[in-house]
Scaffold this motif. Structure first.
Motif, short mmCIF file in Angstrom:
data_model
loop_
_atom_site.label_atom_id
_atom_site.label_comp_id
_atom_site.label_asym_id
_atom_site.label_seq_id
_atom_site.Cartn_x
_atom_site.Cartn_y
_atom_site.Cartn_z
N UNK A 48 -2.38 3.07 10.42
CA UNK A 48 -1.58 2.16 9.61
C UNK A 48 -1.59 2.58 8.13
N UNK A 49 -2.61 3.29 7.73
CA UNK A 49 -2.66 3.79 6.36
C UNK A 49 -3.11 5.25 6.38
N UNK A 50 -2.59 6.03 5.43
CA UNK A 50 -3.05 7.42 5.40
C UNK A 50 -4.27 7.52 4.48
N UNK A 51 -4.99 8.63 4.60
CA UNK A 51 -6.22 8.77 3.81
C UNK A 51 -5.94 9.17 2.36
N UNK A 86 0.84 -1.20 0.00
CA UNK A 86 0.00 0.00 0.00
C UNK A 86 0.88 1.25 0.00
N UNK A 87 0.99 1.89 -1.14
CA UNK A 87 1.81 3.09 -1.26
C UNK A 87 1.20 4.19 -0.39
N UNK A 88 2.04 4.84 0.37
CA UNK A 88 1.54 5.82 1.31
C UNK A 88 2.48 7.02 1.36
N UNK A 89 1.97 8.18 0.95
CA UNK A 89 2.83 9.36 0.88
C UNK A 89 3.31 9.81 2.26
N UNK A 90 2.42 9.72 3.25
CA UNK A 90 2.84 10.18 4.58
C UNK A 90 3.93 9.28 5.16
N UNK A 91 3.80 7.97 4.91
CA UNK A 91 4.84 7.08 5.43
C UNK A 91 6.15 7.31 4.71
N UNK A 92 6.08 7.66 3.43
CA UNK A 92 7.31 7.94 2.70
C UNK A 92 7.97 9.21 3.26
#
Lengths: 270, 769
Positions: free
Chosen positions: B195-198, B144-150
């Motif tokens: 765990x995931x961003x919106x 799950x690609x996630x900009x905030x986690x990046x």
């Protein structure tokens, strides 16, 4: 409520359950200076007794250390100073353990204040006060069955609108030994002056004997019990903040309070 | 001695001024040849003069150039560079660029290299930019690609725990981030406990993170600005983009409705673990040992509609709607829990003339959660909500002579519903409720100037006036902001910044994680607004023929009126929440080192942060200063991307962080309780966050393989999370070891460490046609 989130994590954790994600580790803790731990509950018509033990470092010997040189005094509203003697005893009928006992029987009136003092050879001193609470009667214990032969229980009482009140509600199945079935504390913040009904889920069967106890407790006891519960749930819940113990006594850990309760025993019938 | 230096510096500046004094403004648009789309963040430079700028949200730029001949270049990643020779004389001029898509990799590389030079020359500091395109290359948890986690891989930014998307920027909490989606605030930017961003990566174009040196147009939060821009519909044809992943799938459709006038973009995403868990429940029906798995899913929808009214006017409508749902149903027990954000924003962009632009918007944004619980005849409902309506207008005014002004005003009406509870039974034997509602008005007024004094020296200074009114109490405060850049030589620049920030609404959370039940609460008589000040200095150096940029920044941040809670606070259904608050202060300081390479077959970055974060509250830790849970002495992240050939690229990310500060009980006592209770062990907590969990480290690997479908484009993205299966600590607890024979006698105690995510491989199929 926080437990709900652990529950919410279940589906996620279930997926990962195959992997061993928990392991034993060694944790080095700072040195802990042992403190006195006092439990003393005054109860109308019962002997005045107390237990005085010590706290210990988390990974030390699990048996709680005794404090034989501790001296325990209770001062009555009339100013009489009663000394409780060091004489460890387990009362067979209730399973309670006391380190200090006396032959004095409590007969206090609601509103009167009793005082506790504990001193020991190391110069530690624990003090506390308790104000005798009036009993709040259980007005009604009722139950209702659903289609699956299970009943829920409803216990009702009247709250006094003129005072801030705190309650501890407990139920036991069959007997008082072996732990409670339900146990929680509540305040009258949302129910001041109302007839309060405390319920359960459908979990009782026909023929069950239920012992229902309603304690009318002091705020200091309510705060203490709440902090005990918070501290216990902080150990093992990643979402919880650590919680300090809100003791009702000064100079150590523990509780000095009085127990004013109403108790009813019912047999669930159709 | 100090005066002597200052005088020298001043003289030096004056010497460089005369050649600069005779200048004219050059401005225009940069657009893509394929679809006429505005290229945001394209670089415009006049290399001989050593000057440059980047395009704004309309793809518009303005540059002040000395009189004479110049060669003006427009560059943008993925497009060929366009160069125009211009002559700057008596009056300003308009130069527009139309860029063609790059046909070979080398061109892309050259352009990327020029973006480092732009960064070196930018007055702004402490800003991290990330495009959705970059984020999609990197390995991701469950794919799950996630900009905030990046963004957590950038220096100065930390996560709160394993796998979570909450951002802790320079010692600030996740509630102190101003998260904007197309200029509208998003209150809770996460799904499933963070765990995931919106942000659906297909719906998002890019994100900019400001860690400090905040421009005056931003206000309302203390620690960072996360400025997310949604993709707009392209102007050429209707196209689809999407992906099928292990736990979710997504689809985006965009294109013109009326060519060159009206275009749209719609994105949706949904998880589908619940479909499998329902099947399992069905198969196991009747098995008494099996307890059914509750339902969980989340989805989100993004939409954008852009209408070009004419040369000078554009209207756009953006929206977001997302929900998490958790539910459980039984014959006499049902439980439902849903939460999410709703956002709608209407924006009007107007061009008065070539020098003056205005953007005006009306926004509605809200966050809400509902819990519904039903046990036979008893029902329990709990709702909390925050709902904002905002009017905002911003002016961009290019004055010439190196000045670009930004002016604006903002007014927000906040409505808060805190813990609205209803408990009743259908036979009316029980009925009680609780809950409170509050409202607040928040204002902001700002002006700032981007001033290029000389090619060496530029400033950005501004002032924001903010105010808040709630419950008859009004607060107002000036928030000065300033940054300065001084170019030492062709390769090195020095920067410094200062920013003061106010926060008038507060997230009430007493947990280490982002929980959906956390409540937003206004400032009022008893709750003062939070305030922070941050100062930072930095140096940037370009080397290796302009292919590497190394930046080092040192920062110090003070925070006042921070909110925490007394021990055992009850935030859940409490009509007198203020009795539970504690107020204190925070501080954070550190050094961030960042090395990046954006050109060549191998690109990536290396970040190292050395930092300290503390909090001090009268009622916590006996008033002594204690480390915040996310206080992290060392934090390292390494990201490498390698283009093996035209079809295959490989990526890797490695992170290392000092273990989180955590509270463990140091001692215990035995508690007998009253008659009818079993004795128990009570843990004693002493110093807050005094224990350190084991260090966190993890290696992830990823690969993107471009496929050759019959039509369109497609790829397979492989991710391996936690390659060497490091068991990173999630939390630690102490367990009683009981005698197996009687299950009563306590033999001793053992510390246990729980980890969350082991080695997790995943694959995602992405398409575009």
């Amino acid at each position: 409520m926080r437990k709900l989130f652990l529950y919410l994590l279940v589906p996620l954790l279930a997926l990962l359950a195959a992997c061993d994600l928990e392991k034993d580790i060694d944790v080095e803790l700072p040195n802990h200076e042992p403190q006195l731990v006092v439990e003393c509950y005054l109860e109308q018509g019962k002997y005045i007794r107390a237990s005085v033990l010590e706290s210990s470092g988390y990974f030390e010997d699990p048996a709680p250390p005794m404090v034989p040189d501790a001296e325990v005094y209770i001062t009555t509203p009339a100013g009489k100073r009663i000394e409780l003697k060091y004489k460890p005893v387990i009362v067979k009928s209730t399973g309670r353990f006391y380190t200090h006992t006396s032959t004095e029987i409590l007969s206090g009136q609601p509103g009167q204040t009793y005082q506790l003092e504990v001193v020991d050879g190391k110069g530690r001193r624990v003090t506390g006060f308790t104000k005798i609470q009036p009993r709040v009667p259980i007005e009604e214990v009722e139950w209702k069955f659903n289609d699956e032969e299970e009943a829920y229980l409803l216990t009702s009482f009247q709250d006094d609108a003129n005072t801030a009140n705190y309650y501890r509600y407990m139920t036991h199945i069959d007997s008082l030994s072996g732990g409670s079935d339900r146990d929680f504390v509540t305040s009258d913040d949302l129910t001041n002056g109302k007839r309060v009904s405390l319920g359960s889920s459908y979990k009782y069967r026909e023929g069950d004997t239920l012992i229902v106890t309603l304690y009318h407790i002091e705020k200091q006891y309510y705060d203490f019990l709440a902090s005990i519960s918070d501290a216990k749930s902080a150990n093992g819940n990643p979402f919880a903040q650590p919680s300090q113990i809100n003791s009702s006594v000064e100079g150590g850990f523990g509780i000095f309070t009085n127990l004013a309760y109403d108790r009813k025993s019912v047999v669930i019938t159709k | 001695m100090r005066n002597y230096h200052t005088t020298l510096l001043f003289l030096f500046l004056l010497v460089s001024l005369p050649a600069w004094a005779q200048r004219q403004v050059v401005q225009g648009y940069v657009r893509a040849a394929s679809n006429n789309e505005a290229l945001i963040g394209a670089t415009i430079s006049a290399p001989e003069a050593g000057l440059g700028t980047i395009t704004n949200e309309e793809g518009f730029y303005t540059l002040s150039l000395p009189r004479g001949e110049h060669s003006l270049q427009a560059t943008y990643v993925g497009y060929t560079t366009a160069t125009r020779s211009i002559s700057v004389a008596g009056s300003g001029q308009s130069i527009n660029f139309i860029l063609e898509p790059a046909s070979n990799e080398l061109q892309v590389v050259e352009i990327q290299a020029s973006s480092l030079r732009q960064k070196l020359n930018d007055t702004r500091m402490s800003v991290e930019t990330l495009t959705s395109r970059e984020a999609k290359l990197l390995p991701a948890l469950f794919g799950e690609v996630d900009l905030l986690k990046t963004l957590q891989l950038k220096p100065g930014v930390q996560s709160s725990g394993e796998g979570t998307s909450g951002l802790y920027v320079r010692g600030g909490g996740p509630d102190q981030n101003l998260v904007l989606l197309d200029d509208a605030l998003i209150y809770n930017p996460s799904h499933l406990f963070g765990f995931f961003s919106v942000f659906n990566p297909d719906a998002v174009k890019s994100v900019e993170l400001y860690k400090g040196g905040f421009p005056a147009q931003f206000g309302g939060r203390l620690s960072s600005v996360v400025d997310v821009k949604m993709n707009r519909g392209n102007n050429e044809r209707v196209r689809s983009t999407g992906g099928l992943g292990l736990i979710s799938s997504r689809l985006t459709v965009d294109g013109p409705i009326v060519k060159d006038k009206l275009n749209f973009s719609v994105s949706g995403r949904r998880t589908y673990v619940d479909i499998f868990t329902r099947q399992i429940n069905r198969l196991k029906e009747g098995d008494d040992d099996f307890s059914p798995i509750p339902d969980y899913y989340f989805y989100d929808l993004n939409g954008n509609l852009t209408y070009t009214l004419g040369e000078n006017d554009e209207l756009s409508l953006s929206g977001y709607y997302g929900r998490d749902f958790f539910g459980f149903n039984d014959s006499d027990f049902s439980f439902g829990f849903d939460w999410g954000n709703t956002m709608g924003s209407l924006r009007w962009r107007h061009k008065f003339n070539d020098n003056l632009y205005a953007t005006t918007s009306l926004t509605s944004t809200g966050y809400k959660y509902n819990i519904n619980n039903k046990i036979d005849i008893f029902s329990f409902k709990l709702t909390s909500q925050v709902q904002d309506y905002t009017f905002k207008t911003d002016f961009d005014w290019f004055l010439g002579d190196g000045h670009s002004l930004k002016l604006g005003a903002q007014a927000t009406h906040h409505g808060f519903t805190v813990g609205r509870l209803n408990f009743e039974s259908s036979d009316s034997t029980l009925n009680f409720g609780a809950g409170s509602t509050y409202s607040g008005l928040e204002f902001g007024l700002y002006a700032s100037d981007d001033f290029v004094l000389s090619p060496m020296l530029s400033f950005n200074y501004g002032l924001r006036l903010s105010g808040f009114n709630s419950g008859g109490k009004t607060y107002a405060a000036p928030e000065p902001r300033a940054s300065v850049k001084y170019t030492l030589n062709e390769h090195t620049s020095l920067k410094a910044s200062y920013a003061s920030m106010m926060q008038y609404v507060h997230l009430l959370t007493n947990s280490g994680a982002s929980l959906p039940t956390d409540i937003w609460y206004p400032s009022n008589e008893g709750v003062k607004p939070q305030r922070s000040q941050q100062a930072a200095v930095g140096v940037s150096h370009l080397f290796g023929k302009g292919r590497y940029l190394v930046t080092n920044e040192v920062y110090y941040k003070w925070m006042h009126n921070q909110i925490d809670f007394r021990d055992g606070a009850n935030l859940f259904v409490n009509d007198s929440l203020e009795n539970e608050f504690l107020f204190g202060r925070g501080e954070s300081y550190g050094n961030e080192l960042y090395l990046e390479k954006v050109s060549g077959k191998t690109t990536g970055w290396l970040g190292y942060t050395l930092s300290w974060t503390y909090r001090t509250f009268d009622g916590i830790n006996n008033g002594r200063r204690f480390p915040a849970r996310y206080d992290r002495r060392h934090d390292i992240s390494l990201v490498l991307m390698h283009q093996l050939n035209k079809r295959l690229s490989l990526t890797t990310a490695f992170v290392y962080g000092t273990g989180s500060a955590y509270s463990v009980p140091v001692a215990r006592f035995a508690f007998q309780d009253v008659e009818g209770k079993e004795p128990s062990i009570v843990p004693i907590y002493e110093d807050r966050n005094a224990y350190r969990l084991a260090a966190y480290h993890r290696l992830d690997l990823g690969a993107v393989l471009k496929l050759r479908p019959r039509w369109g484009e497609a790829d397979l993205t492989f991710s391996v999370y936690n390659v060497y299966n490091r068991r990173n600590p999630y939390f630690v607890y102490f367990e009683q070891q009981k005698d197996r024979n009687d299950e009563q006698t306590i033999l001793g105690f053992q510390a246990k460490q729980v980890s969350l995510f082991p080695f997790i491989p995943s694959v995602t199929y992405n398409f575009r046609f």
